[in-house]
Write an enzyme that holds these catalytic residues in place. Sequence first.
Site, PDB file in Angstrom:
ATOM      1  N   CYS A  52      48.549  28.440  22.375  1.00  0.00           N
ATOM      2  CA  CYS A  52      49.738  27.969  23.109  1.00  0.00           C
ATOM      3  C   CYS A  52      50.981  27.750  22.232  1.00  0.00           C
ATOM      4  CB  CYS A  52      49.387  26.688  23.861  1.00  0.00           C
ATOM      5  SG  CYS A  52      48.353  25.560  22.930  1.00  0.00           S
ATOM      6  N   GLU A  72      44.190  24.494  14.576  1.00  0.00           N
ATOM      7  CA  GLU A  72      45.472  24.892  15.160  1.00  0.00           C
ATOM      8  C   GLU A  72      46.400  25.530  14.118  1.00  0.00           C
ATOM      9  OE1 GLU A  72      45.500  24.486  18.344  1.00  0.00           O
ATOM     10  OE2 GLU A  72      47.590  24.658  18.982  1.00  0.00           O
ATOM     11  N   HIS A 118      54.961  21.989  24.349  1.00  0.00           N
ATOM     12  CA  HIS A 118      54.850  21.858  22.896  1.00  0.00           C
ATOM     13  C   HIS A 118      56.229  22.060  22.269  1.00  0.00           C
ATOM     14  CE1 HIS A 118      50.661  21.693  23.473  1.00  0.00           C
ATOM     15  NE2 HIS A 118      50.279  22.857  22.996  1.00  0.00           N
TER      16      HIS A 118
HETATM   17  P1  NAP Z   1      39.081  22.433  29.881  1.00  0.00           P
HETATM   18  O1  NAP Z   1      40.062  21.664  30.694  1.00  0.00           O
HETATM   19  O2  NAP Z   1      38.130  21.706  29.017  1.00  0.00           O
HETATM   20  O3  NAP Z   1      38.235  23.387  30.906  1.00  0.00           O
HETATM   21  C1  NAP Z   1      37.122  24.130  30.487  1.00  0.00           C
HETATM   22  C2  NAP Z   1      36.557  24.961  31.644  1.00  0.00           C
HETATM   23  O4  NAP Z   1      35.431  25.733  31.177  1.00  0.00           O
HETATM   24  C3  NAP Z   1      36.010  24.131  32.811  1.00  0.00           C
HETATM   25  O5  NAP Z   1      36.155  24.868  34.002  1.00  0.00           O
HETATM   26  C4  NAP Z   1      34.518  23.997  32.471  1.00  0.00           C
HETATM   27  O6  NAP Z   1      33.702  23.839  33.631  1.00  0.00           O
HETATM   28  C5  NAP Z   1      34.250  25.362  31.901  1.00  0.00           C
HETATM   29  N1  NAP Z   1      33.108  25.330  30.959  1.00  0.00           N
HETATM   30  C6  NAP Z   1      32.892  24.473  29.942  1.00  0.00           C
HETATM   31  N2  NAP Z   1      31.732  24.787  29.292  1.00  0.00           N
HETATM   32  C7  NAP Z   1      31.218  25.865  29.932  1.00  0.00           C
HETATM   33  C8  NAP Z   1      30.047  26.655  29.763  1.00  0.00           C
HETATM   34  N3  NAP Z   1      29.163  26.402  28.779  1.00  0.00           N
HETATM   35  N4  NAP Z   1      29.817  27.686  30.613  1.00  0.00           N
HETATM   36  C9  NAP Z   1      30.694  27.973  31.602  1.00  0.00           C
HETATM   37  N5  NAP Z   1      31.831  27.251  31.836  1.00  0.00           N
HETATM   38  C10 NAP Z   1      32.090  26.221  30.989  1.00  0.00           C
HETATM   39  O7  NAP Z   1      39.840  23.477  28.921  1.00  0.00           O
HETATM   40  P2  NAP Z   1      41.307  24.126  29.061  1.00  0.00           P
HETATM   41  O8  NAP Z   1      42.341  23.298  28.410  1.00  0.00           O
HETATM   42  O9  NAP Z   1      41.493  24.558  30.468  1.00  0.00           O
HETATM   43  O10 NAP Z   1      41.169  25.402  28.092  1.00  0.00           O
HETATM   44  C11 NAP Z   1      40.443  26.555  28.475  1.00  0.00           C
HETATM   45  C12 NAP Z   1      40.561  27.601  27.380  1.00  0.00           C
HETATM   46  O11 NAP Z   1      41.939  27.974  27.224  1.00  0.00           O
HETATM   47  C13 NAP Z   1      40.095  27.114  26.003  1.00  0.00           C
HETATM   48  O12 NAP Z   1      39.489  28.181  25.304  1.00  0.00           O
HETATM   49  C14 NAP Z   1      41.392  26.691  25.337  1.00  0.00           C
HETATM   50  O13 NAP Z   1      41.317  26.724  23.942  1.00  0.00           O
HETATM   51  C15 NAP Z   1      42.336  27.754  25.870  1.00  0.00           C
HETATM   52  N6  NAP Z   1      43.746  27.359  25.875  1.00  0.00           N
HETATM   53  C16 NAP Z   1      44.128  26.144  26.390  1.00  0.00           C
HETATM   54  C17 NAP Z   1      45.487  25.815  26.383  1.00  0.00           C
HETATM   55  C18 NAP Z   1      45.990  24.508  26.909  1.00  0.00           C
HETATM   56  O14 NAP Z   1      47.210  24.237  26.765  1.00  0.00           O
HETATM   57  N7  NAP Z   1      45.173  23.663  27.546  1.00  0.00           N
HETATM   58  C19 NAP Z   1      46.411  26.711  25.864  1.00  0.00           C
HETATM   59  C20 NAP Z   1      45.984  27.949  25.365  1.00  0.00           C
HETATM   60  C21 NAP Z   1      44.648  28.245  25.387  1.00  0.00           C
HETATM   61  P3  NAP Z   1      33.117  22.402  34.126  1.00  0.00           P
HETATM   62  O15 NAP Z   1      34.262  21.717  34.850  1.00  0.00           O
HETATM   63  O16 NAP Z   1      32.016  22.799  35.036  1.00  0.00           O
HETATM   64  O17 NAP Z   1      32.679  21.665  32.907  1.00  0.00           O
END
Ligand code: NAP
Length: 352
Positions: A151, A204, A244
């Site tokens: 991000c 990061e 950010h």
């Molecule tokens: P998050 O809020 O923690 O959500 C994670 C998601 O993945 C939830 O739907 C969770 O489902 C699912 N999950 C977790 N463990 C799993 C498993 N073993 N098998 C299948 N599904 C699983 O994370 P997020 O912030 O949305 O980020 C998601 C991805 O995008 C990450 O790789 C992160 O690094 C990347 N990212 C995030 C941002 C940001 O600003 N947040 C920016 C760029 C990239 P449950 O609800 O069932 O646990």
Amino acid sequence: MRAEKIPVGILGATGIVGQRLIALLEDHPWFEVTEVAASDRSAGARYEEIVHWLLPSPIPERVRRLVVKDCAPPLDCRLVFSALPAEPAASVEPEFARAGYLVCSNASTHRLDPDVPLLIPEVNPEHLQALTHQRRRRGWERGFIVTNPNCSTIHLTLVLKPLMDRFGLRQVMVTTLQALSGAGYPGVTSLDIVDNVIPFIKNEEEKLETETRKLLGRWDGETFLFAPLRISAQCNRVPTLDGHLECVSLAFERTPTREELIEALATFASLPQRLQLPTAPSHPIVVREEADRPQPRLDRDVERGMASVVGRIRPCSILDYKMVILGHNTIRGAAGAALLNAELLVAQGWLS
Ligand code: NAP
């Protein structure tokens, strides 16, 4: 508008990025969400029952009652957006690509793979040439993986691209102040972050320093050659919700005037703007001249969260210029980035 919308699935649909994807895909002219998938903690339940919905807009009607599936093929769609954490993405994303799905991933796992495009459509659309090589190398007939950057990296690189093309870049120093939503849900505990700043975000700084060089590098037909740029990053978690902020100093090959620099940023437009992709901002970079902008709360939603906002452009007494960049981390920094990648793939015929 296409006659029939393209069915898409979302892996990690209950998380912060998954929710943003669902919101951005509501009324999308090309895509419709037909599948949502998450961990086995959520699979089997209806989406509205299991999700802890964090956005101000309501859950879109067509997604509300979808039953959450396991993150495994088959799913009733051709393209999947992955908003999975890095660890499950390592096996789940190749499994979908092998089964013939186009995978547009937010996860960091495959970003630096030598045959996987790390894509910002305005910056390096030509890196998609690697997909033919990826399929051949991995024996995948129809599927593939395309990733979007971290991000902070997306906003930094969007701003560096026109400057590198016009003036040449030698050195970049960047210090980030990153919002809480960047840590996923539930993220950082309130007792750790209220009245505080945490001067460490795992992996990061490495992502900023490495991904930027892949994005600004080139595909040579066999692998990616990283741009020969020196980048030093320091990353901090601060108690803002979204957006950010990045304080950046730059050294150029040919030092521009301030007017030239602003002109290069403000007039930047690229392939997504020419193709008029549905999620493309009309101005990917917005320059603010006020002394105290950009600010997360005031500027993160510019161009529906798809632009990088630049301000405080001034001479630097060590390098050549310094400036402040602000970008929405879960829209252009994640969900919107994956969506724009998917739009470019469709526009270039990769789905057919
Ligand atoms: P998050 O809020 O923690 O959500 C994670 C998601 O993945 C939830 O739907 C969770 O489902 C699912 N999950 C977790 N463990 C799993 C498993 N073993 N098998 C299948 N599904 C699983 O994370 P997020 O912030 O949305 O980020 C998601 C991805 O995008 C990450 O790789 C992160 O690094 C990347 N990212 C995030 C941002 C940001 O600003 N947040 C920016 C760029 C990239 P449950 O609800 O069932 O646990």
